[in-house]
Design an enzyme around this catalytic site. Structure first.
Site, PDB file in Angstrom:
ATOM      1  N   ARG A 240       0.861  -1.190   0.000  1.00  0.00           N
ATOM      2  CA  ARG A 240       0.000   0.000   0.000  1.00  0.00           C
ATOM      3  C   ARG A 240       0.893   1.234   0.000  1.00  0.00           C
ATOM      4  O   ARG A 240       1.892   1.288   0.735  1.00  0.00           O
ATOM      5  CB  ARG A 240      -0.903   0.029   1.234  1.00  0.00           C
ATOM      6  CG  ARG A 240      -2.105  -0.913   1.168  1.00  0.00           C
ATOM      7  CD  ARG A 240      -3.131  -0.506   0.117  1.00  0.00           C
ATOM      8  NE  ARG A 240      -4.288  -1.398   0.070  1.00  0.00           N
ATOM      9  CZ  ARG A 240      -4.376  -2.503  -0.684  1.00  0.00           C
ATOM     10  NH1 ARG A 240      -3.372  -2.865  -1.462  1.00  0.00           N
ATOM     11  NH2 ARG A 240      -5.477  -3.239  -0.662  1.00  0.00           N
ATOM     12  N   GLU A 269      -3.327   7.468  -4.527  1.00  0.00           N
ATOM     13  CA  GLU A 269      -3.831   6.897  -5.791  1.00  0.00           C
ATOM     14  C   GLU A 269      -5.167   7.499  -6.163  1.00  0.00           C
ATOM     15  O   GLU A 269      -5.993   7.673  -5.272  1.00  0.00           O
ATOM     16  CB  GLU A 269      -3.997   5.373  -5.627  1.00  0.00           C
ATOM     17  CG  GLU A 269      -2.704   4.641  -5.676  1.00  0.00           C
ATOM     18  CD  GLU A 269      -2.882   3.145  -5.400  1.00  0.00           C
ATOM     19  OE1 GLU A 269      -3.956   2.596  -5.677  1.00  0.00           O
ATOM     20  OE2 GLU A 269      -1.931   2.553  -4.896  1.00  0.00           O
ATOM     21  N   HIS A 287      -1.090  -0.086  -9.857  1.00  0.00           N
ATOM     22  CA  HIS A 287      -1.712  -1.009  -8.890  1.00  0.00           C
ATOM     23  C   HIS A 287      -2.268  -2.265  -9.586  1.00  0.00           C
ATOM     24  O   HIS A 287      -3.474  -2.515  -9.580  1.00  0.00           O
ATOM     25  CB  HIS A 287      -2.814  -0.298  -8.085  1.00  0.00           C
ATOM     26  CG  HIS A 287      -3.084  -0.957  -6.757  1.00  0.00           C
ATOM     27  ND1 HIS A 287      -3.491  -0.261  -5.644  1.00  0.00           N
ATOM     28  CD2 HIS A 287      -3.000  -2.262  -6.362  1.00  0.00           C
ATOM     29  CE1 HIS A 287      -3.645  -1.104  -4.629  1.00  0.00           C
ATOM     30  NE2 HIS A 287      -3.356  -2.319  -5.037  1.00  0.00           N
TER      31      HIS A 287
END
Ligand code: GLV
Ligand code: GLV
Length: 327
Positions: A240, A269, A287
């Site tokens: 993350r 993000e 991602h």
């Protein structure tokens, strides 16, 4: 006619998951192939017994409060930092994730990033496409070996171990950090040596992150940590974004405190630090850790089974994060 439980799906998933769900529940799917707005989620969840959400849907206390009939929150991801699990637990709502099925896929992307960063694959591809390749040259696109180097794995859970498994094939020295040291059996199986976080950072040629984002791991890697790393080291993050302090990472790269980075996740993000994009020794992917067709289908079937277990079979969801709710 028996009333079928109503389920909100915040964005379309691979078809096998949809088909399984539609056999059992009354599914409302966000018609847009885009993230569901917060307002639409709050409206949409009101009369639903279940919600299937994505890692970029923030399911906080306000959303949960809006859903008076909610009996399950099924996340289409292994990480669940997007959900206020405490608020769900208070309402006795099980929260589920998709562990296991994406372990190998994410470990493969991690290794692809390690190799890409070390061997400048993206850089070299760009160079060729720009028409700069004028023939073999002794000093062209020199990178670093991965073979025989030291890999520091922060977080030795499923994904961390799957990365270690791959690293063995590259004859890497494997060191790991976990808040609590693991058993001798596990260490032996993966030929992995336990280190404090500081020692891991000092000794690694590649540092790779495989821990969840929680309060204690937010900005785990910041100024002090980069200063401990070798100037020749790379950092890889497929976990993350907010675990790494992105602004400090930019500074570390600019000041050549480390050699490079490969990131699949970002602090804000889908926003990415502009400076990260401008720095050439970075590999940046959007991602895609679990993004294989096979795995995304398995994840879709897994969320479907969790929802059906609770709403149709009145049982326990197999992948419940907060099993306390069943007590
Ligand atoms: C992806 O990031 C996941 O948590 O599944
Ligand atoms: C997921 O598979 C993990 O290792 O947390």
């Amino acid at each position: 006619m028996v009333l079928r439980p109503k389920v909100l799906l915040t964005r379309r998933l691979p078809q096998p998951g949809i088909e399984l769900l539609e056999k059992h529940v009354d599914l409302s799917i966000n018609p847009l192939d885009a993230p569901m707005s917060r307002q639409n989620m709050i409206m949409g969840i009101k009369d639903k017994g279940g919600v299937i959400c994505l890692l970029n849907d923030r399911v906080d206390a306000k959303v949960i409060d809006a859903a008076k009939h909610l009996k399950i929150i099924a996340n289409y991801a292994v990480g669940y930092n997007n959900i206020d699990v405490q608020a769900a637990t208070k309402r006795k709502i099980p929260v589920t994730n998709t562990p296991g099925v994406l372990t190998e896929t994410t470990a493969n992307l991690t290794f692809a990033l390690i190799l890409s960063a070390a061997r400048r694959i993206v850089d070299a591809d760009r160079y060729l496409r720009e028409g700069k390749f004028k023939g073999w040259a002794p000093m062209l696109m020199l990178g670093n070996d991965v073979y025989n180097k030291t890999l520091g794995i922060i977080g030795f859970g499923r994904i961390g171990r799957a990365v270690a498994q791959r690293a063995k094939g590259f004859h890497m020295k494997i060191i790991y950090y976990e808040p609590v040291r693991l058993s001798h059996e596990i260490e032996k199986k993966y030929s992995a040596e336990y280190k404090s976080l500081d020692d891991l950072l000092k000794e690694s040629d590649f540092v790779t992150i495989h821990i969840p984002l929680v309060e204690s791991t937010y900005h785990l890697i910041s100024g002090k940590e980069f200063s401990l790393m070798k100037e020749t080291a790379y950092i890889i993050n497929t976990a993350r974004g907010p675990i790494v302090d992105e602004k400090v990472l930019v500074k570390a790269l600019k000041e050549r405190m480390i050699a490079g980075c490969a990131l699949d996740v970002f602090e804000r993000e889908p926003e990415v630090e502009k400076e990260l994009i401008a720095i050439p020794n970075t590999v940046l992917t959007p991602h895609i850790g679990s993004a294989s067709i096979e795995t995304r289908i398995k994840m879709a079937l897994m969320v479907a089974k969790n929802v059906i277990a609770v709403l149709v079979q009145n049982g326990r969801a197999p992948n419940t994060i907060n099993p306390k709710v069943y007590e």
